[in-house]
Design a protein around this motif. Structure first.
Motif, short mmCIF file in Angstrom:
data_model
loop_
_atom_site.label_atom_id
_atom_site.label_comp_id
_atom_site.label_asym_id
_atom_site.label_seq_id
_atom_site.Cartn_x
_atom_site.Cartn_y
_atom_site.Cartn_z
N UNK A 165 0.83 -1.22 0.00
CA UNK A 165 0.00 0.00 0.00
C UNK A 165 0.87 1.27 0.00
N UNK A 166 2.19 1.10 -0.09
CA UNK A 166 3.10 2.25 0.00
C UNK A 166 3.83 2.46 -1.33
N UNK A 167 4.23 1.37 -1.94
CA UNK A 167 5.08 1.41 -3.13
C UNK A 167 4.29 0.96 -4.37
N UNK A 168 4.85 1.28 -5.54
CA UNK A 168 4.30 0.74 -6.78
C UNK A 168 3.31 1.67 -7.46
N UNK A 169 2.90 1.22 -8.65
CA UNK A 169 1.96 2.02 -9.46
C UNK A 169 1.30 1.08 -10.46
N UNK A 211 -7.86 -9.36 -9.48
CA UNK A 211 -6.62 -10.06 -9.14
C UNK A 211 -5.70 -9.10 -8.43
N UNK A 212 -4.79 -9.62 -7.65
CA UNK A 212 -3.81 -8.75 -7.02
C UNK A 212 -2.73 -9.55 -6.34
N UNK A 213 -1.60 -8.88 -6.21
CA UNK A 213 -0.46 -9.53 -5.58
C UNK A 213 -0.15 -8.79 -4.29
N UNK A 214 0.04 -9.53 -3.21
CA UNK A 214 0.48 -8.97 -1.94
C UNK A 214 -0.56 -7.98 -1.40
N UNK A 215 -0.19 -6.69 -1.24
CA UNK A 215 -1.19 -5.72 -0.79
C UNK A 215 -2.29 -5.59 -1.84
N UNK A 216 -1.91 -5.80 -3.10
CA UNK A 216 -2.91 -5.79 -4.18
C UNK A 216 -3.87 -6.96 -4.03
N UNK A 238 -2.09 -10.26 1.41
CA UNK A 238 -2.16 -9.89 2.82
C UNK A 238 -3.62 -10.06 3.19
N UNK A 239 -3.90 -10.93 4.15
CA UNK A 239 -5.32 -11.12 4.50
C UNK A 239 -5.59 -10.77 5.96
#
Ligand code: NAP
Length: 861
Positions: free
Chosen positions: A635-639, A702-707, A735-736
């Motif tokens: 939720x902090x990094x990425x785009x 779909x999403x990976x990690x925080x996604x 992350x659940x």
């Protein structure tokens, strides 16, 4: 000197060694030094092993003599001078005789004697061996030092035995001079042996016909004086040089490149290839590019440059074309070094018969009949290879515990622990056995490492009061799996090679040697010893001991990546801005991922302003199923484009339009900003599915990690809001839950990229303590009934593994269809590192196959 086969064979010794080549001689020397009684047996009349039998014209080593020699005794090294870069067979044999004499080894060797049977006596905890002379020997430890290429393949050619002319086998060449002058000679086989002997036989014979079934990649050896650069390095720091060899990938110190054949400019590619060509060394041509062993495109550059050289050398275009290997990647069959091999085909009396076009039909009394013609010869030379690696071991009738034979146990391929021992055969060791680096390495380095490990092990057993050692089934299964994992990420299994057992009819197709590298292997063996002989069960007067376990569980390419990343700073020590810049720098140099039909960037309306998205469209005409994707980054990094290679891969594998949506990040915008954005994005994409090229009503998230957290949360919100309809959810290492106390956090919380400390950093930026237990932050705490079907992917070495598993279980308990995929040996970042973590590809394939069940029928088909 030789012929002491009839000398008294002691009835009882500590150790019996089979073989008096490089391995057997050094092992005898070590055992004697440790005060063990030992006797070696060899069928040959003298020492030498492979160098005793393979006396064909042109037989030489193809590892430089600076490296193809023992390193255990500096004085031995100083006293011996090699005359050439690649020594001839007589010179190497002379060296081995010199070694036997120098250490007075012959007195413990019985020549002309074969061990015909070996049986384990559990009561006595000893091996009982039978010799070809009818004698019996009892030993505590039985070591096969019989070489990997010592059992010649029996001729598998129709009519073998019918031919009445002279017959020679390169692997059992006569001791007397063979003169081919004035003769019509055939050579069958174009492996290393054929390629070495063909030019020399051509010098003598009146006519030479070469029968080639598979063309081989061969590069010039540029033989001559021993390489001055290596001699200088040895002279300056002998032990440093040897140590570098021991910790190198192949057992010869060479420059390790990070130049990728995929991304290097053409000029650099050619430059590197030419340098390797000029070096005339196997590990140079095998290491032109960092990725040629596993990337087909990179490999093809090297392969094609070699073909160019062949075409430039051989004048007859048809012959040149037939000599060019085309149907297997370079290096996946053992490459050869030659002296004037391709030039030989320009001689008027030399001819190539391409058995791919005109196969051998039968041998006749006078020669060879192919599908196209009948040829007559005065002599036929078979250079047809060996039943490699396992052949020599199972050719002896070895019976272990419970009456199981080695041949029986290995019926479907070898199973060993470290290539050193095999379960069910206590106190039985192999030198350079299958599943050790052996034939993929400089044999001398591998032999010394194995001998030293075994000698140290026997000494330790004696000191600690044990007299029986056997690997556990768990440790062995783990090593077999690790070997397979290593082979799976390379191109090696694409060739019909002897590495794969493919040259022997009926032999199981299994990649035989360990391809993880001499350095990685040595580290593994050292670790096993350091962990109290992990994976071995020890018994003796001192009692029993077993520290059971698997030594390598992480995927091999993940281990390499972790080693490379070990020196990088940890994100949790940075500010959010620095963390983002750090990740951007890493992303800038990653492979791009596969081509898709189209990529477009756009914006969609979010609750607090526009949200950027990137859309990936398959090349096929739409409409396509639609996936809304949320990137990882705590939720902090990425785009929207930070998981670009993964989104491309997802698009290609699923045939879906993938819309990767950006969302607001913490700490600037804390919880629930990202959730609000994600849900708004799904609503907008559902409403605009047709315009985006999606099949209306077939939207997945779909999403990976925080996604993955946002994807899971979005599904709950959509259910509660009565829409939009979501066909399925793909949760990749999601992350659940906010509980960082699950066991996977303690198991995997350090050393696997995503750490417990980094997860804490993410949560602290993202949400107040008071908010974290809300279902919109910790979806595991929400109501799960009525959610769309889910594919939940967890990775074995991910701190988030347990919460992913818990979510899958809770969904199942709530009646939601779940397909759970457990990525064995993987970490949190494995699957998104497309074309870096090659072993992630089959997991992504499984994931895409699972997703396809949500699609309408045409795509599934
Ligand atoms: P090899 O590499 O297995 O080559 C055997 C050759 O015989 C291949 O070309 C094979 O064709 C052909 N062949 C086998 N059966 C045949 C049949 N029934 N009909 C027609 N052709 C047939 O064996 P090698 O040349 O003896 O070498 C084995 C290994 O020993 C080498 O790879 C190397 O590791 C080692 N070696 C090293 C050196 C050195 O320079 N130090 C020298 C010699 C050997 P296919 O490829 O189609 O099977």
């Amino acid at each position: 000197m030789s012929g002491n086969g009839f000398a008294a064979v002691p009835a009882k010794v500590d150790v019996v060694v089979v073989g008096a080549g490089f391995s057997g001689l050094y092992l005898l020397h070590r055992l004697r030094g440790l005060g063990f009684s030992a006797v070696a047996f060899d069928e040959a009349a003298d020492v030498g092993g492979t160098w005793y039998w393979n006396r064909y014209p042109g037989a030489r080593c193809d590892i430089p003599t600076t490296d193809y020699a023992y390193s255990f005794d500096p004085q031995l090294e100083q006293d011996w001078t090699w005359s050439e870069k690649y020594a001839t067979q007589p010179e190497i044999l002379a060296y081995l005789r010199h070694v036997a004499e120098r250490y007075d080894l012959r007195r413990d060797i019985r020549f002309g004697v074969r061990i015909t049977a070996a049986a384990w006596d559990e009561t006595a905890r000893r091996w009982r061996l039978r010799t070809s002379h009818g004698g019996e020997v009892s030993c505590r430890y039985y070591v096969m030092a019989c070489g990997c290429l010592s059992l010649p393949k029996t001729p598998d050619i129709e009519g073998a035995g019918r031919y009445r002319g002279e017959v020679y086998f390169t692997a059992k060449w006569p001791h007397d001079q063979v003169d081919f002058s004035g003769k019509r000679v055939a050579v069958v086989g174009t492996g290393s042996s054929g390629i070495q002997c063909i030019p020399l036989i051509a010098e003598q014979a009146a006519a030479l016909t070469v029968f080639q079934r598979t063309p081989n990649f061969s590069t010039p050896a540029h033989n001559g004086a021993p390489p001055p650069d290596r001699l200088a390095r040895l002279a300056a720091d002998r032990e440093g040089y040897r140590e570098a060899a021991r910790w190198s990938r192949g057992g010869v110190p060479v420059e390790v490149t990070d130049v990728s054949g995929l991304t290097a400019p053409e000029e650099l590619r050619r430059q590197r290839f030419e340098a390797a060509w000029q070096a005339g060394e196997l590990f140079a041509i095998l290491g032109v590019f960092s990725d040629q062993g596993f990337n087909p495109v990179s490999n093809e550059f090297v392969a094609e440059m070699i073909r160019e050289k062949i075409r430039a050398t051989v004048r007859d275009t048809g012959t040149a074309d037939a000599l060019c290997p085309k149907d297997y990647p370079f290096g996946t069959k053992r490459p050869c070094l030659d002296t004037s091999y391709f030039e030989t085909f320009n001689l008027p009396h030399v001819r190539l018969v391409d058995l791919r076009r005109t196969p051998i039909v039968t041998l006749t009394e006078q020669g060879i009949d192919t599908a196209g013609e009948s040829l007559q010869f005065d002599a036929i030379v078979f250079a047809t290879g060996f039943d490699a690696m396992t052949g020599p071991l199972v050719s002896v009738d070895v019976t272990g515990t419970d009456g199981v034979t080695l041949a029986g146990k290995w019926e479907r391929g070898p199973a060993s622990y470290l290539g050193l021992m095999t379960t069910g055969f206590p106190n039985f060791f192999m030198i350079t056995g299958p599943q050790s680096p052996s034939v993929l390495s400089n044999m001398l380095v591998s032999i010394e490492q194995h001998v030293d490990w075994i000698a140290d092990c026997l000494q330790r057993l004696r000191t600690e009061g044990f007299e029986r050692i056997e690997p556990t089934p768990l440790a062995e299964a783990g090593w077999v799996q690790h070997n397979q994992d290593c082979a799976d990420i390379t191109l090696y299994q694409r060739a019909n090679s002897w590495y794969m057992g493919a040259n022997v009819p009926g032999k199981p197709r299994v990649f035989l040697p360990y391809i993880g590298g001499v350095d990685a292997y040595r580290k593994t063996c050292d670790e096993v010893a350091g962990l109290g002989l992990l994976g071995f069960r020890l018994d003796g007067p001192a009692g029993s001991r077993c520290n059971d376990g698997v030594i390598r569980r992480v995927q091999p390419d993940v281990t390499i990546m972790l080693d490379l990343m070990a020196s990088l700073p940890s994100i949790e020590t940075m500010s959010a801005a620095d963390g983002r810049a750090f990740l951007d720098a890493i992303d800038a140099v990653r492979p791009p991922g596969p081509e898709v039909g189209e990529i477009t960037d756009g914006v969609l309306p979010g609750p607090a302003g526009d949200l950027a998205y990137r859309l990936y469209r398959p090349p096929s005409p739409g409409p396509h199923p639609l996936i809304t994707y949320f990137h990882g980054g705590g939720w902090v990094l990425g785009s929207q484009d930070s998981d670009d290679p993964f989104c491309r891969d997802l698009c290609v594998r699923t045939g879906a339009v993938v819309v990767s949506v950006n969302y607001r990040h913490a700490p600037e915008d804390r919880f629930p900003a990202a959730v609000d954005d994600a849900f708004a994005a799904v609503q907008w994409i559902a409403a605009n599915a047709g315009r985006l090229g999606g099949t209306p009503g077939r939207l997945s998230v779909a999403g990976w990690s925080a996604g993955g957290n946002l994807a899971a949360v979005t599904c709950q919100l959509a259910r509660d809001a009565g829409g939009p309809d979501i066909a399925g959810q793909l949760l990749l290492n999601p992350v659940t839950d906010c509980d960082l106390g699950r066991p996977s956090y303690s198991r995997n919380g350090e050393g696997f990229v995503l750490t417990t400390a980094l997860m804490r950093w993410f949560w602290d930026y993202y949400a107040d303590e008071a908010d974290r237990e809300a279902a919109t932050a910790s979806p595991l705490r929400g109501t799960l009934a009525g959610l769309p079907p889910a594919v939940v992917v967890t990775a074995e070495f991910d701190p988030l593994c347990d919460e992913g598993e818990a979510y899958a279980e809770a969904l199942t308990a709530a009646g939601v269809p779940v397909r759970q995929i457990r990525a064995r040996g993987h970490i949190h970042t494995s699957l998104t590192m497309v074309d870096v973590i090659i072993s992630g590809a089959p997991v992504r394939a499984e994931m895409a196959e699972a997703l396809s069940h949500w699609w309408p029928a045409p795509v599934r088909g």
